[in-house]
Design a protein around this motif. Structure first.
Motif, PDB file in Angstrom:
ATOM      1  N   GLU A  98      60.807  33.066  32.648  1.00 48.30           N
ATOM      2  CA  GLU A  98      60.397  32.170  34.343  1.00 48.30           C
ATOM      3  C   GLU A  98      61.620  31.133  34.203  1.00 48.30           C
ATOM      4  O   GLU A  98      61.690  30.807  33.211  1.00 48.30           O
ATOM      5  CB  GLU A  98      58.655  31.674  34.256  1.00 48.30           C
ATOM      6  CG  GLU A  98      58.699  31.417  35.538  1.00 48.30           C
ATOM      7  CD  GLU A  98      57.419  31.465  35.785  1.00 48.30           C
ATOM      8  OE1 GLU A  98      56.604  32.587  36.208  1.00 48.30           O
ATOM      9  OE2 GLU A  98      56.950  30.604  35.634  1.00 48.30           O
ATOM     10  N   VAL A  99      62.427  31.239  34.892  1.00 48.35           N
ATOM     11  CA  VAL A  99      63.058  30.257  36.004  1.00 48.35           C
ATOM     12  C   VAL A  99      62.312  29.119  36.709  1.00 48.35           C
ATOM     13  O   VAL A  99      61.792  29.825  37.760  1.00 48.35           O
ATOM     14  CB  VAL A  99      64.226  30.349  35.620  1.00 48.35           C
ATOM     15  CG1 VAL A  99      65.409  29.006  36.170  1.00 48.35           C
ATOM     16  CG2 VAL A  99      64.788  31.378  34.672  1.00 48.35           C
ATOM     17  N   THR A 100      61.924  27.500  36.495  1.00 49.53           N
ATOM     18  CA  THR A 100      61.508  27.120  37.617  1.00 49.53           C
ATOM     19  C   THR A 100      62.668  25.847  37.603  1.00 49.53           C
ATOM     20  O   THR A 100      62.704  25.164  36.703  1.00 49.53           O
ATOM     21  CB  THR A 100      60.593  26.394  36.801  1.00 49.53           C
ATOM     22  OG1 THR A 100      59.031  27.649  36.805  1.00 49.53           O
ATOM     23  CG2 THR A 100      59.798  25.480  38.350  1.00 49.53           C
ATOM     24  N   PHE A 101      62.787  25.601  39.020  1.00 45.57           N
ATOM     25  CA  PHE A 101      63.297  24.369  39.456  1.00 45.57           C
ATOM     26  C   PHE A 101      62.756  23.593  40.017  1.00 45.57           C
ATOM     27  O   PHE A 101      61.827  23.993  41.220  1.00 45.57           O
ATOM     28  CB  PHE A 101      64.881  25.061  40.632  1.00 45.57           C
ATOM     29  CG  PHE A 101      66.013  26.068  40.042  1.00 45.57           C
ATOM     30  CD1 PHE A 101      66.823  25.643  38.979  1.00 45.57           C
ATOM     31  CD2 PHE A 101      65.488  27.441  39.936  1.00 45.57           C
ATOM     32  CE1 PHE A 101      67.344  26.138  38.373  1.00 45.57           C
ATOM     33  CE2 PHE A 101      66.652  28.537  39.467  1.00 45.57           C
ATOM     34  CZ  PHE A 101      67.539  27.775  38.444  1.00 45.57           C
ATOM     35  N   GLU A 102      63.165  22.130  40.391  1.00 49.12           N
ATOM     36  CA  GLU A 102      62.819  21.057  40.771  1.00 49.12           C
ATOM     37  C   GLU A 102      63.022  21.018  41.731  1.00 49.12           C
ATOM     38  O   GLU A 102      62.140  20.486  43.203  1.00 49.12           O
ATOM     39  CB  GLU A 102      62.362  19.976  39.984  1.00 49.12           C
ATOM     40  CG  GLU A 102      61.858  19.915  38.828  1.00 49.12           C
ATOM     41  CD  GLU A 102      61.779  18.590  38.161  1.00 49.12           C
ATOM     42  OE1 GLU A 102      62.816  17.735  39.053  1.00 49.12           O
ATOM     43  OE2 GLU A 102      61.500  18.539  37.365  1.00 49.12           O
ATOM     44  N   GLN A 151      62.799  23.368  44.816  1.00 53.36           N
ATOM     45  CA  GLN A 151      61.412  23.509  44.624  1.00 53.36           C
ATOM     46  C   GLN A 151      61.488  25.342  44.158  1.00 53.36           C
ATOM     47  O   GLN A 151      60.885  25.733  46.122  1.00 53.36           O
ATOM     48  CB  GLN A 151      60.394  23.055  45.153  1.00 53.36           C
ATOM     49  CG  GLN A 151      59.541  21.628  44.895  1.00 53.36           C
ATOM     50  CD  GLN A 151      58.944  20.981  45.261  1.00 53.36           C
ATOM     51  OE1 GLN A 151      57.965  21.404  45.540  1.00 53.36           O
ATOM     52  NE2 GLN A 151      58.574  19.916  45.231  1.00 53.36           N
ATOM     53  N   LEU A 152      61.237  26.129  43.369  1.00 56.52           N
ATOM     54  CA  LEU A 152      61.950  27.446  43.114  1.00 56.52           C
ATOM     55  C   LEU A 152      61.444  28.033  42.041  1.00 56.52           C
ATOM     56  O   LEU A 152      61.593  27.015  40.611  1.00 56.52           O
ATOM     57  CB  LEU A 152      62.999  27.988  43.938  1.00 56.52           C
ATOM     58  CG  LEU A 152      63.457  28.797  43.550  1.00 56.52           C
ATOM     59  CD1 LEU A 152      64.292  29.540  45.514  1.00 56.52           C
ATOM     60  CD2 LEU A 152      64.060  29.872  42.886  1.00 56.52           C
ATOM     61  N   THR A 169      59.718  32.976  44.023  1.00 53.33           N
ATOM     62  CA  THR A 169      58.723  31.939  44.681  1.00 53.33           C
ATOM     63  C   THR A 169      59.727  30.351  45.303  1.00 53.33           C
ATOM     64  O   THR A 169      59.514  30.020  44.606  1.00 53.33           O
ATOM     65  CB  THR A 169      57.201  32.264  43.756  1.00 53.33           C
ATOM     66  OG1 THR A 169      57.144  32.866  43.372  1.00 53.33           O
ATOM     67  CG2 THR A 169      56.329  31.459  45.061  1.00 53.33           C
ATOM     68  N   ARG A 170      58.900  30.973  46.291  1.00 50.11           N
ATOM     69  CA  ARG A 170      59.131  29.705  47.215  1.00 50.11           C
ATOM     70  C   ARG A 170      57.960  29.045  48.378  1.00 50.11           C
ATOM     71  O   ARG A 170      57.891  30.054  49.022  1.00 50.11           O
ATOM     72  CB  ARG A 170      60.644  29.099  47.789  1.00 50.11           C
ATOM     73  CG  ARG A 170      61.266  28.123  48.588  1.00 50.11           C
ATOM     74  CD  ARG A 170      62.929  28.127  48.859  1.00 50.11           C
ATOM     75  NE  ARG A 170      63.073  27.034  49.269  1.00 50.11           N
ATOM     76  CZ  ARG A 170      64.450  26.370  49.891  1.00 50.11           C
ATOM     77  NH1 ARG A 170      65.003  27.905  50.923  1.00 50.11           N
ATOM     78  NH2 ARG A 170      64.445  25.813  50.265  1.00 50.11           N
ATOM     79  N   ASN A 171      58.188  27.746  47.951  1.00 50.87           N
ATOM     80  CA  ASN A 171      57.018  27.305  49.250  1.00 50.87           C
ATOM     81  C   ASN A 171      55.653  27.657  49.620  1.00 50.87           C
ATOM     82  O   ASN A 171      55.723  29.212  50.185  1.00 50.87           O
ATOM     83  CB  ASN A 171      57.712  27.382  51.262  1.00 50.87           C
ATOM     84  CG  ASN A 171      58.596  26.024  50.680  1.00 50.87           C
ATOM     85  OD1 ASN A 171      58.795  25.612  50.512  1.00 50.87           O
ATOM     86  ND2 ASN A 171      59.440  26.524  51.431  1.00 50.87           N
ATOM     87  N   ARG A 172      55.016  28.975  48.587  1.00 47.44           N
ATOM     88  CA  ARG A 172      53.947  29.879  48.345  1.00 47.44           C
ATOM     89  C   ARG A 172      54.245  30.827  48.802  1.00 47.44           C
ATOM     90  O   ARG A 172      53.856  31.745  49.055  1.00 47.44           O
ATOM     91  CB  ARG A 172      53.080  28.997  49.151  1.00 47.44           C
ATOM     92  CG  ARG A 172      52.163  27.801  48.312  1.00 47.44           C
ATOM     93  CD  ARG A 172      51.763  27.299  49.429  1.00 47.44           C
ATOM     94  NE  ARG A 172      51.965  27.278  50.719  1.00 47.44           N
ATOM     95  CZ  ARG A 172      51.056  28.181  51.583  1.00 47.44           C
ATOM     96  NH1 ARG A 172      50.283  28.920  51.837  1.00 47.44           N
ATOM     97  NH2 ARG A 172      51.812  27.032  52.893  1.00 47.44           N
ATOM     98  N   LEU A 222      71.219  25.853  45.980  1.00 53.60           N
ATOM     99  CA  LEU A 222      71.189  26.633  44.598  1.00 53.60           C
ATOM    100  C   LEU A 222      71.408  27.916  45.763  1.00 53.60           C
ATOM    101  O   LEU A 222      71.587  28.239  46.807  1.00 53.60           O
ATOM    102  CB  LEU A 222      69.842  26.772  44.571  1.00 53.60           C
ATOM    103  CG  LEU A 222      69.092  28.225  43.524  1.00 53.60           C
ATOM    104  CD1 LEU A 222      69.996  28.013  41.918  1.00 53.60           C
ATOM    105  CD2 LEU A 222      67.833  28.433  43.686  1.00 53.60           C
ATOM    106  N   LYS A 223      72.598  28.971  44.542  1.00 49.89           N
ATOM    107  CA  LYS A 223      72.466  30.133  45.086  1.00 49.89           C
ATOM    108  C   LYS A 223      72.375  31.794  43.693  1.00 49.89           C
ATOM    109  O   LYS A 223      72.432  30.969  43.231  1.00 49.89           O
ATOM    110  CB  LYS A 223      74.340  30.418  45.189  1.00 49.89           C
ATOM    111  CG  LYS A 223      74.929  31.914  45.479  1.00 49.89           C
ATOM    112  CD  LYS A 223      76.216  31.885  45.926  1.00 49.89           C
ATOM    113  CE  LYS A 223      77.507  31.448  44.297  1.00 49.89           C
ATOM    114  NZ  LYS A 223      79.071  31.649  44.150  1.00 49.89           N
TER     115      LYS A 223
END
Length: 909
Positions: free
Chosen positions: A763-767, A770-771, A783-786, A804-805
């Motif tokens: 799992e990769v999480t970006f601040e 938010q993704l 997953t973005r914005n639920r 982000l690309k």
């Protein structure tokens, strides 16, 4: 241009999404004879209302008559407004008429053996429309299809989807999407499942505060799969997502040409507490993957409950059982206990929907009587079932009546139909009668995600009992203006006409309840200013707001018809039909008659497929090695194995027969060494006919050396003179913090199964943005914005969003790249050492604060000298800790399978 008199007719009913396909005949020679020399898609989105025109021009290059087929996949919520063909300067239009008026022509076409149904269900959101026409040598044909749809806000975004599948290179191919939103465009992103780096050069996006233009115009060479091949790479989805700025009042009133539309979606409200009861079908038909996916989704959903919520679970088969006698708070302890209960649900027995639903209502009513429901909270019932009622009360009409009387307008019911064995019409009516909605859950690898996504839509109620009020002397013919609940991420839409001599300023009030208290939003709009604003932009289609009003009115009338009584239903149907004909919309009440040139099949009729359409049975033929050196083809085989000096392989699902030659090759067995038994004899099996077939394996298999494996991770180390570092995990560990860099705003974690020597997920999480990207062997979930989007490995993807690309190629390499940041890659490696793999690029951009099991190698790293006794070994010192490194041959998983052998320093963690 001439327009022929209408002849015998077929009719066409469509509902669409945004997709362009031109499909020619199956034979490659004939396919090349029909040349698409131009294909354009022009979509104008004005204030969420999309008007899309698809134009395809073809020429017959053969010296004989050929058939050209125009084929289009369309969204279910869109209405076709026009279709025409121009053949040698003569226009053959489509005419929209009442469905009953076209029925005689439809029946006549069927009696002649002609293909009368032009629209078929093709996917979760789409239906397919096609029409064919014979084309004389050297003749040209222009197909034009126009459709309109109101883009609904879903989990915080509007989405326009176009599918491009020309099946050949097109000299002039162009897509233009114009968006005009007076409130301002807050963000815009594009995504494609066919985009390559070369094609990305043909994509341009321009944007200011209120306008955006997306253009895709690839050259012939950019469309080619490779220079030596004439095949096109264009085959997939092109998606534009965006959202708009929200004023403090929470809404916006827009006016154009005597009509208004009022959008309401305040984003500053706090979530209301909810009391939710999950009613889960555990009948025998849920056995297997469906119950497992339901459990998986339910566990995730329970984790998302707020501490202010209350909940309970009811599982049912022939009888209904509640988890707890009362609703309980969503505390950590209760949620964990509920997750254990959900894990233990077993599927068996019949389907008693009636008792389960009444039990759910009784739980809520009891809690209300005993004043156990928090003040200002909302009550929801979520039903999941995969079949029709078979136990207890089995009459669908009686069940609907029982539930309607029990709910009595006090609760909202949401019905989820799992698969195609359930009556969707039954669930839809029951949900709409009780202030909710129904949704189909498709049987697929992402079914659990579909369930989670649906829950996210209703997880955050912001207002209840919402009512829109306008001065009676200002407006008329207003669409639905009262709504039971407003959920976060959605949008309430009301449209209507301005009266003659209406005031210069249109005012409105939106009233509702929030946390048990009344709340009112007040807003106003200056008519002249609004009219001028929409008169300016040249690229919007004018009088669009009147068509938006008609579209929304028809959709709401069709929905009201589902739960209306007979007399009321007839009145609703008459009004919806009148509007459909007046505004030339192809709806479930109308048909489009498509005329053709004289001498050809004179007309075609298409009926909209119903939601309850089922799917055919599936048969899977598997291969099983059985004792005695035989081979058996059957459905659902047991665990595989071959005795003696041969080899052993295991699979819980069985091996598909098509993999047999690959298996034999891998173990040095050639086809001549297999002697088939007599002709296969069919036997009956659980999935239909199966076949038994024996093969005799001659000779012994030579010893197979252990294959070179791909490591768990390959790390490029910046500033080091040594090669790449190959890392394997050997010590028992499950959840692993692979790397974290707060300066980069990124964290990577994984779940490593030591017994299987592979990651079960990464799992990769970006601040910012938010993704979260969750990769498993089955698929990738972003997953973005639920909002969850699932992609299968090797499904090409090209998504560009602010900061982000995200790309994935045919080899299944997923790259997450940001400007001036480390690029992170994920891959499901299908070679030796099969499993998930992590890739890192531009690692010199890590900050000094990077940490984690892998992140430590980008801190202070010191290499010791070579071992004097064995120069294949040396010591690696990382942050004061010594690791033993060995020079070994490994497979580079960054190359396509079977990979490239590399010599690297290998470290075990």
């Amino acid at each position: 241009m001439e327009t022929p008199a209408p002849g015998r007719t077929h009719s066409v009913v469509l509902v669409l999404l945004s997709l362009a396909v031109l499909h020619t005949s199956k034979a490659q020679k004939v396919q090349n004879d029909i040349d698409i020399y131009s294909l354009t898609v022009d979509s104008k989105v004005s204030s969420r209302f999309a008007h899309t025109v698809i134009t395809s021009r073809v020429v017959n290059k053969a010296d004989a008559v050929r058939e050209a087929t125009f084929q289009m996949e369309l969204p279910k919520k869109a209405f076709i407004t026009n279709f025409s063909m121009v053949i040698d300067g003569v226009t053959y239009p489509g005419n929209i008429k009442e469905k009953a008026a076209a029925q005689e022509q439809y029946s006549a076409a069927m009696a002649r053996g002609e293909s009368a149904g032009l629209v078929t269900a093709t996917g979760r959101k789409t239906e397919q429309f096609q029409v064919s026409v014979s084309v004389a040598p050297a003749a040209k044909v222009t197909f034009e299809l126009v459709y309109e749809e109101l883009l609904a806000r879903h989990l915080g975004v509007y989405e326009l989807l176009l599918k491009v599948r020309p099946q050949q290179l097109v000299k002039h191919l162009q897509m233009d999407i114009h968006i005009f939103e007076p409130e301002g465009i807050s963000f815009l992103e594009t995504e494609s499942t066919f985009m390559t780096n070369e094609l990305a050069e043909a994509l341009t996006t321009s944007q200011n505060k209120t306008k955006a233009h997306v253009r895709f115009k690839p050259t012939l060479s950019q469309q080619q799969k490779s220079p030596e091949k004439q095949d096109t790479v264009l085959d997939g989805n092109f998606i534009v997502r965006y959202d708009v700025d929200r004023p403090v009042s929470g809404g916006s009133i827009q006016i154009e040409n005597g009509y208004f539309v009022h959008y309401f979606a305040p984003d500053s409200l706090s979530t209301m507490p909810k009391n939710v009861i999950f009613v889960i079908d555990k009948s025998g038909s849920m056995m297997g993957r469906k119950i497992k996916q339901t459990q998986e989704a339910l566990i995730k959903i329970l984790d998302d409950l707020s501490p202010h919520d209350q909940f309970n679970l009811i599982s049912f088969s022939a009888e209904a059982t509640k988890w707890k006698p009362l609703l309980v708070p969503a505390s950590t302890e209760n949620v964990n206990e509920a997750k254990s209960y959900a894990t233990g649900i077993r599927a068996q027995g019949g389907t008693n929907i009636n008792d389960a639903m009444l039990m759910a209502v009784q739980l809520l009513e009891k809690a209300n009587r005993e004043e156990l429901l928090p003040a200002g909270s909302i009550t929801l019932i979520i039903l999941l079932t995969d079949g029709d009622p078979t136990a207890g009360e089995t009459d669908p009409l009686k069940i609907q009546e029982n539930v309607r009387k029990a709910v009595n307008g006090q609760h909202s019911l949401f019905c989820l139909g799992f698969g195609f064995d359930v009556s969707y019409a039954f669930l839809e009516k029951m949900a709409l009668e009780n202030g909710g909605l129904a949704r189909r859950i498709y049987e697929d690898s992402d079914s659990a995600l579909q369930l989670q996504d649906f829950y996210q839509e209703v997880a955050n109620p912001l207002m209840m009992s919402v009512a829109f009020e306008y001065p009676s002397n200002a407006v008329e013919s207003v669409t639905q203006d009262a709504f039971r609940v407003f959920f976060k991420g959605s949008e309430l839409v009301v449209a209507g006409k301005l009266r003659d001599h209406s005031p210069d300023v249109l005012s409105a009030q939106v009233r509702g309840q929030l946390h048990g208290e009344n709340i009112t939003f007040v807003m106003e709009s200056h008519v002249a200013e609004q009219e001028e604003m929409f008169r300016g932009p040249k690229y919007i289609f004018h009088s669009f707001m009147e068509r938006l009003w008609a579209y929304l009115t028809i959709q709401q009338l069709l929905e009201q018809m589902v739960s209306a009584l007979d007399a009321e239903k007839q009145a609703l149907e008459a009004r919806a039909l009148s509007l459909s004909l007046s505004y030339s919309f192809v709806t479930p009440l109308t048909s489009m008659v498509i005329t053709k040139p004289e001498g050809q099949e004179q007309s075609q009729v298409a009926e909209k497929p119903v939601e309850d359409g089922g799917c055919g049975s599936r048969k899977t033929v598997c291969v099983n090695f059985v004792k005695g050196g035989g081979l058996k083809l059957l459905n659902s085989p047991p665990r595989l194995g071959v005795p003696g000096p041969w080899w052993v392989a295991g699979s819980s699902d069985g091996w598909r027969a098509c993999h047999l030659l690959r298996i034999l090759t891998a173990f040095s067995l050639s086809v001549p060494e297999l002697t088939p038994a007599p002709a296969p004899s069919p036997t009956s099996g659980p999935g239909g006919a199966s076949y038994d077939m024996d093969f005799r394996i001659k000779g012994n298999t030579p010893a197979v050396p252990a294959p070179i494996q791909a490591p768990s991770v390959i790390l490029p180390l910046p500033g080091q003179s040594v090669d790449q570092l190959c890392v394997d995990f050997r010590r028992p560990q499950e959840l692993v913090n692979l790397l974290s860099d707060p300066d980069q705003g990124v964290e990577v974690t994984g779940h490593y199964e030591t017994a299987k020597a592979c990651f079960s997920w990464i799992e990769v999480t970006f601040e910012n943005p938010q993704l979260q990207v969750h990769a498993s062997p089955e698929h990738v979930v972003i997953t973005r914005n639920r909002r969850n989007s699932a992609y299968k490995w090797k499904e090409t993807l090209y998504s560009v969003m602010p900061g982000l690309k995200v790309t994935m190629d045919k080899a299944g390499l997923l790259l997450l790249s940001r400007p001036d940041r480390v690029t992170i890659g994920l891959l499901f490696w299908d070679g030796p050492g099969k499993g998930l793999r992590l890739l890192l690029q531009d690692t010199d951009r890590f900050s000094s604060h990077v940490s984690g099991t892998l992140g430590q190698f980008y801190q202070d790293v010191l290499w010791g000298p070579l071992d004097t006794a064995d120069d294949r070994k040396r010591t690696l010192k990382v942050q004061g800790r010594d690791y033993s490194a060995t020079r070994e041959l490994k497979l580079d998983y960054q190359e396509s399978p079977p990979g490239k052998e590399i010599s690297c320093w290998s470290v075990e963690l």
